[in-house]
Design an enzyme around this catalytic site. Structure first.
Site, PDB file in Angstrom:
ATOM      1  N   HIS A  33      -2.446  15.468  41.435  1.00 53.77           N
ATOM      2  CA  HIS A  33      -2.460  13.962  41.538  1.00 53.77           C
ATOM      3  C   HIS A  33      -2.911  13.760  42.905  1.00 53.77           C
ATOM      4  O   HIS A  33      -2.367  12.525  43.502  1.00 53.77           O
ATOM      5  CB  HIS A  33      -1.226  13.413  41.238  1.00 53.77           C
ATOM      6  N   HIS A  54      -0.885   6.127  35.357  1.00 55.51           N
ATOM      7  CA  HIS A  54       0.301   7.121  35.297  1.00 55.51           C
ATOM      8  C   HIS A  54       1.590   6.323  34.918  1.00 55.51           C
ATOM      9  O   HIS A  54       2.573   6.630  35.037  1.00 55.51           O
ATOM     10  CB  HIS A  54       0.682   7.844  36.590  1.00 55.51           C
ATOM     11  N   GLU A  88      -2.707   9.589  30.035  1.00 58.50           N
ATOM     12  CA  GLU A  88      -3.448   9.477  31.375  1.00 58.50           C
ATOM     13  C   GLU A  88      -5.126   9.947  30.898  1.00 58.50           C
ATOM     14  O   GLU A  88      -4.958  10.916  30.602  1.00 58.50           O
ATOM     15  CB  GLU A  88      -2.875  10.672  32.336  1.00 58.50           C
TER      16      GLU A  88
END
Ligand code: GLA
Length: 382
Positions: free
Chosen positions: A135, A209, A347
């Protein structure tokens, strides 16, 4: 269209508000949400549509802090996990509600080779003891301050957020200019439009997210939520949660959500893939009628409230994560601890580790080209 800067109105709209909200005119209410360590002010933008649905979004991390949508009786509840304060987000957040980037999801060993040069990235995650980049790194897009511009777009309240990710940030090449636009539609849809340009070739993979719980945040786990995923294949992973490269059929496995199935029904089956993820934490390859364009990715139905979430996207994949790593250590907005599987993420994305996996759809943005993609989260009740 009204844009308020009034603090008392914000207090009224309030923290943790639930219940029947009156019909409203579309508005955006701006309130202070703390400040960064360097003193820069952070705000909270409350987008309200005509039927009273409301999205509270902060320009720290482009985070959706609250999202109030009606159940089948018209009762509004907050259906995303999160915190009441900036400090809580800064202290410990497993990406609650944030936009993640520069590369959402994992990059194996925290490195990739592009045009003959190898770029080392920060390694900030190690599932199964195997280090990777996750991420966007230690300070990804979820932890930076974005500039914010509220507006009315097609009669719907919208918030445009901008951030320049500098050349070398977290190891990535090139200055990347990113724009995100959230828009709360009259039909209780929250659309997220992503754009980016760069001055050097770089991987880009942006996603949202949010952890959803359609029964209301903090009220329980999501195992009774019924999921449909428009995917006949997924990308199996190794113990480090890195895709093997295979696009495996879901048929005959606990990953087959082509027909609606309760998430809890098969999540603890003795399956090697489920074991690696501690449950569902996998990228699904979306079936789409044609390349590009918005396609239906997923539908989630919560039987008690009747709430339905549909996810539509232009992306080729979706990471379905059922909150396996939540362990009660995060106490959320309503003062309740988020235990294991108290929220689920969908996601929308390109596949994990694409920069090292030439057979996957390309994630490299080149100078002179524009990254542009869109995902819509649409809420209703039945
Ligand atoms: C993503 C990953 C998960 C986990 C969460 C954050 O969904 O796929 O493995 O890291 O983010 O906790």
């Amino acid at each position: 269209m009204k844009i308020f800067h009034s603090y008392p109105v914000a207090a009224l709209l309030g923290l943790g508000l639930a219940g029947i909200l009156p019909a409203a005119t579309p508005s955006i209410n701006i309130t202070p949400f703390g400040s960064m360590a360097d003193g820069r002010a952070v705000n909270l933008y409350s987008l309200v549509n005509a039927s009273g649905a409301r999205a509270d979004i902060t320009n720290y991390g482009a985070i959706i802090v609250r999202l109030f949508v009606p159940d089948r009786a018209g009762r509004f509840d907050d259906v995303v996990l999160g915190y009441n304060s900036l400090a809580d987000y800064q202290r410990a957040s497993p990406y609650f509600g944030a936009v993640v980037g520069r590369y959402g999801n994992r990059i194996a060993e925290g490195r990739f080779t592009l045009d003959g040069r190898t770029y080392p990235l920060v390694t900030n995650n190690a599932p199964g003891g195997i280090p990777c980049h996750l991420h966007g790194g230690t300070v990804g897009f979820d932890k930076v301050l974005w500039t914010a511009e509220p507006s009315l777009v097609d009669a719907a309240p919208a918030l445009t957020l901008r951030y320049r990710s500098r050349d070398g940030e977290e190891g990535y090449p090139g200055n990347l200019d990113v724009t995100i636009r959230y828009q709360l539609g009259e039909d209780n849809s929250l659309s997220v439009e992503y754009r980016a340009t760069t001055d050097q070739s770089t991987p880009v993979n942006l996603t949202q997210h949010s952890y959803f719980n359609l029964g209301g945040e903090g009220r329980g786990d999501i195992l009774d939520h019924v999921l449909t995923l428009n995917a006949s294949r997924f990308t199996p992973v190794n113990a480090g949660l890195i895709p093997t490269g295979e696009l495996a059929p879901v048929a005959g496995t606990p990953f087959d959500f082509r027909q609606p199935r309760a998430i809890g029904e098969r999540v603890d089956e003795p399956d090697e893939q489920l074991k690696f993820g501690g449950g569902y934490d996998h990228n699904f390859v979306l079936d789409r009628p044609e390349a590009g364009g918005l396609a239906h990715a997923a539908t989630v139905f919560e039987p008690k409230s009747g709430r339905v979430l549909e996810v539509w996207t232009e992306e080729p994949g979706v990471q379905f994560y059922c909150g396996n790593f939540l362990n009660g250590s995060h106490v959320g907005k309503s003062g309740r601890a988020y235990a294991r599987r108290y929220g689920l993420c969908l996601e929308t994305q390109h596949f994990p580790n694409s920069p090292n996996q030439p057979s996957f759809p390309d994630t490299i943005l080149r100078p002179g080209r524009e990254y542009r993609t869109r995902t819509i989260f649409k809420f209703s009740a039945r």
